[in-house]
Design an enzyme around this catalytic site. Structure first.
Site, mmCIF file in Angstrom:
data_model
loop_
_atom_site.group_PDB
_atom_site.id
_atom_site.type_symbol
_atom_site.label_atom_id
_atom_site.label_comp_id
_atom_site.label_asym_id
_atom_site.label_seq_id
_atom_site.Cartn_x
_atom_site.Cartn_y
_atom_site.Cartn_z
ATOM 1 N N ASP A 98 -38.712 -39.557 -7.661
ATOM 2 C CA ASP A 98 -37.419 -39.119 -8.176
ATOM 3 C C ASP A 98 -37.579 -38.900 -9.681
ATOM 4 O O ASP A 98 -37.980 -39.822 -10.399
ATOM 5 C CB ASP A 98 -36.381 -40.228 -7.903
ATOM 6 C CG ASP A 98 -35.048 -39.680 -7.462
ATOM 7 O OD1 ASP A 98 -34.532 -38.804 -8.174
ATOM 8 O OD2 ASP A 98 -34.516 -40.147 -6.428
ATOM 9 N N ASP A 200 -33.224 -35.433 -9.948
ATOM 10 C CA ASP A 200 -31.912 -36.078 -9.992
ATOM 11 C C ASP A 200 -30.962 -35.349 -10.940
ATOM 12 O O ASP A 200 -31.326 -35.056 -12.091
ATOM 13 C CB ASP A 200 -32.101 -37.526 -10.480
ATOM 14 C CG ASP A 200 -30.812 -38.324 -10.461
ATOM 15 O OD1 ASP A 200 -30.332 -38.634 -9.362
ATOM 16 O OD2 ASP A 200 -30.279 -38.628 -11.547
ATOM 17 N N GLU A 265 -31.366 -31.861 -6.820
ATOM 18 C CA GLU A 265 -29.981 -32.283 -6.563
ATOM 19 C C GLU A 265 -29.155 -31.396 -7.486
ATOM 20 O O GLU A 265 -28.962 -31.697 -8.652
ATOM 21 C CB GLU A 265 -29.777 -33.765 -6.903
ATOM 22 C CG GLU A 265 -28.393 -34.230 -6.494
ATOM 23 C CD GLU A 265 -27.922 -35.504 -7.180
ATOM 24 O OE1 GLU A 265 -27.059 -36.183 -6.620
ATOM 25 O OE2 GLU A 265 -28.403 -35.826 -8.283
ATOM 26 N N HIS A 338 -28.621 -41.463 -0.001
ATOM 27 C CA HIS A 338 -28.193 -42.766 -0.541
ATOM 28 C C HIS A 338 -26.855 -42.708 -1.284
ATOM 29 O O HIS A 338 -26.399 -43.736 -1.789
ATOM 30 C CB HIS A 338 -29.284 -43.296 -1.478
ATOM 31 C CG HIS A 338 -29.421 -42.446 -2.711
ATOM 32 N ND1 HIS A 338 -29.905 -41.152 -2.661
ATOM 33 C CD2 HIS A 338 -29.087 -42.678 -3.996
ATOM 34 C CE1 HIS A 338 -29.869 -40.643 -3.878
ATOM 35 N NE2 HIS A 338 -29.380 -41.545 -4.709
ATOM 36 N N ASP A 339 -26.262 -41.532 -1.398
ATOM 37 C CA ASP A 339 -24.973 -41.399 -2.091
ATOM 38 C C ASP A 339 -23.822 -41.118 -1.146
ATOM 39 O O ASP A 339 -22.702 -40.872 -1.595
ATOM 40 C CB ASP A 339 -25.036 -40.238 -3.099
ATOM 41 C CG ASP A 339 -25.973 -40.506 -4.255
ATOM 42 O OD1 ASP A 339 -26.141 -41.679 -4.623
ATOM 43 O OD2 ASP A 339 -26.542 -39.533 -4.784
HETATM 44 C C1 GLC Z 1 -27.719 -38.897 -8.612
HETATM 45 C C2 GLC Z 1 -28.187 -39.983 -7.677
HETATM 46 C C3 GLC Z 1 -27.209 -41.106 -7.706
HETATM 47 C C4 GLC Z 1 -27.130 -41.629 -9.123
HETATM 48 C C5 GLC Z 1 -26.813 -40.505 -10.098
HETATM 49 C C6 GLC Z 1 -27.061 -40.941 -11.506
HETATM 50 O O1 GLC Z 1 -26.530 -38.332 -8.203
HETATM 51 O O2 GLC Z 1 -28.371 -39.465 -6.400
HETATM 52 O O3 GLC Z 1 -27.559 -42.143 -6.846
HETATM 53 O O4 GLC Z 1 -26.150 -42.621 -9.189
HETATM 54 O O5 GLC Z 1 -27.627 -39.386 -9.896
HETATM 55 O O6 GLC Z 1 -28.441 -41.053 -11.732
#
Ligand code: GLC
Ligand code: CA
Length: 564
Positions: A98, A200, A265, A338-339
């Site tokens: 990540d 990310d 993402e 995971h979100d």
């Molecule tokens: C992304 C991750 C999430 C995290 C956020 C801040 O959205 O998937 O889990 O809290 O970034 O890093």
């Protein structure tokens, strides 16, 4: 479309804290992942995305990195990671890490030095701005609640920007020195033998440097920073002068020379911008197809979201997405991560949860055009977990609860929203067996184990031929098979029976090979009057395929794949 080494693979996300604990401290770790490689191999996984394992104060479970060059001792050592890379290579599997570079942790050395000397070199690594008489420079609300600005410790009127929690200060990508640091670090990991990165919050890198207020969108008078990011990406109808500068540099300096796989993402990229972001000329190899799974999200707090994903809305979103992508790129198809809540709870009403519904969802995800990514536990049909209020861990859940009350919802409504939508739902420990703590740890787990583990666990499903897990294995074998792998990877995607409610059907076509996927994503039997005949049924989740003349009878949640 140019062929790439990662096409046709199955991706799998590991959230290390909850995957497998090898030493009994209640926290999953890298040696734990190593011990489960046979399992991943047996599922047909080719690409593993490991959520952050870097040193971190764990305010956001590792998405707040205090040292980009190491492994948090809770997860193991750098040697463990090297061993993981090597063991995976032996099995022909790829590891991606990540890359969290929109922000770091407030414990990172850079930020500590910025506090000491705000106007020196490290101050320039962050967005530091004068406030308005001790109040924040503007009205932006962070994504994890409250102002997106926090006073720099020791300062009266100097603030730093944080898109997420205040312990996650945003990095200043406008500063070439910061960018050099990031490229050096990114290449350091790629040179270690990883195959790429999940990126990310990567579309957040470009900020609105006018720092203008946003229209207020809540009772607190603030505007979500989300709007500002959105605007930055769409500005001037494109991004070549904005975020594109950073992203092409990142690609040119790091990803391209390593032939790395990258999955973004990238939640603000809409249809028109896709060719700029993904595919051969794009900044990334692919991005997650969030458009298709966000259809239930309605507002700023969980309470406003639809309790279930409407299958017809989901179908429409998938069809629209696939139409845009045509054949220049793949998106990474996901139904959970995971979100998000567990897909088996979001897509399937409780009373309809079972083998048929969970496997129908699996089939629809994996057989679409694109690169499928599973999230740990999805392959055994793990569900949302009942939590007592004090059992929640996730900072954004706690903030969402607070904000729901502020927006006028009752405590009960706010808690109900958390029960459905909290990120902790999918972060509970992986359910390996019906032993203590679901076989995840011999100690005391860092987060509650879902009480349904005696029913839903890997060991039990290994033993049952007809389990969800074994269905996933058959499905992945089918997706990667010599006979059908090509068409399922590269074949076009053509929607079918679009007007039929809760019938999700499409065709995959490559040259002479034509496959049709029929799915009745509902709890009642359906008749489908076939428009075209087929010669053979080649894959199903439920065995009996019944036809009366031209009518195909689809049992509740039945998935059928035919060949012409
Ligand atoms: C992304 C991750 C999430 C995290 C956020 C801040 O959205 O998937 O889990 O809290 O970034 O890093
Ligand atoms: Ca451990």
């Amino acid at each position: 479309m140019k062929r790439e080494w990662w096409h046709g693979l199955l991706g799998y996300q590991i959230y290390p804290k909850s995957f497998y604990d090898s030493n009994g401290d209640g926290i999953g770790d890298l040696p734990g992942v190593l011990q489960k490689l046979d399992y991943l191999e047996s599922l047909g996984v080719g690409l593993v995305w490991l959520s952050p394992m870097y040193p971190s104060p764990m305010v956001d479970n590792g998405y707040d990195i205090s040292d980009y060059y190491g492994v948090d001792p809770r997860f193991g050592t750098l040697e463990d990671l090297d061993r993981l890379i090597a063991e995976m290579k032996k099995r022909g599997m790829h590891l991606i890490l990540d890359l969290v570079v929109n922000h770091c942790s407030d414990r990172h050395e850079w930020f500590q030095k910025a506090i000491e000397d705000p106007f020196g070199p490290w101050g320039g690594y962050f967005y530091l701005k004068e406030g308005k008489n001790g109040c924040p420079p503007n009205n932006w609300r962070s994504l994890f609640g409250g102002s997106a600005w926090e006073k720099l410790p020791g300062q009266e009127n100097l603030f730093y920007l944080h898109t997420f929690a205040k312990q996650q200060p945003d990095l200043n990508w406008e500063n070439p020195a910061l960018r050099e640091e990031i490229y050096r670090m990114t290449n350091w990991w790629l040179d270690r033998g990883i195959s790429g990165f999940r990126l990310d919050a990567i579309t957040n890198l470009k900020k609105d440097l006018t720092w203008a207020d946003l229209p207020a969108d809540g009772p607190d008078g603030m505007g979500s920073i989300f709007r500002s990011i959105d605007r930055m990406i769409r500005r001037d109808g494109g991004t070549k002068n904005g975020i594109g500068v950073f992203l092409s540099e990142l690609k040119g300096r790091c990803f391209a020379p390593h032939d790395a796989f990258t999955v973004g993402e990238a939640s603000h990229v809409d249809a028109g911008l896709l060719p700029e972001f993904i595919g051969e000329k794009g900044y990334f190899s692919t991005i997650f197809a969030f458009d298709a799974i966000n259809g239930h999200i309605r507002g700023a707090c969980y309470c406003e979201d639809d309790p279930y994903m409407d299958p017809d809305q989901w179908k429409q979103d998938v069809f629209r997405n696939q139409a845009v992508l045509k054949d220049f790129a793949f998106e990474a198809n996901v139904v959970e991560n995971h979100d998000r809540p567990r897909a088996a709870s979001l897509f399937i009403p409780k009373e309809e949860y079972g083998f048929a519904s969970v496997t129908a969802l699996a089939g629809l995800q994996v057989l679409q055009r694109g690169l499928p990514f599973l999230y740990q536990g999805q392959e055994i049909g793990m569900t949302n977990c009942p939590f007592l209020p004090e059992e929640y861990d996730d900072l954004s859940t706690l903030d969402n609860y607070r904000y729901s009350l502020e927006c006028g919802y009752s405590k009960e409504e706010a808690l109900e929203g958390c029960a459905r939508m909290s990120r902790d739902n999918c972060r509970t420990p992986m359910q390996w067996s019906d032993g203590p703590n679901a076989g995840f740890t011999s100690g005391s787990p860092w987060l509650k184990v879902n009480p349904n583990y005696p029913e839903i666990n890997v060991k039990k499903q290994e033993q049952e031929y007809g389990s969800i897990l074994n269905f996933y294995r058959r499905l992945v074998n089918f997706y990667k098979s010599e006979e059908y792998g090509e068409v399922l990877t590269y074949g076009s995607f053509e929607p079918l029976y679009e007007d039929q409610e809760k019938i999700f059907a499409f065709r995959r076509r490559l040259g002479e090979k034509v496959l049709t996927v029929f799915c009745n994503f509902s709890g009642s039997e359906r008749f489908l009057s076939l428009k075209e005949d087929y010669s053979e049924v080649i894959f199903v989740n439920l065995p009996q395929v019944t036809r009366i003349g031209n009518n195909l009878i689809l049992h509740p949640f039945q998935l059928i794949v035919t060949e012409k």
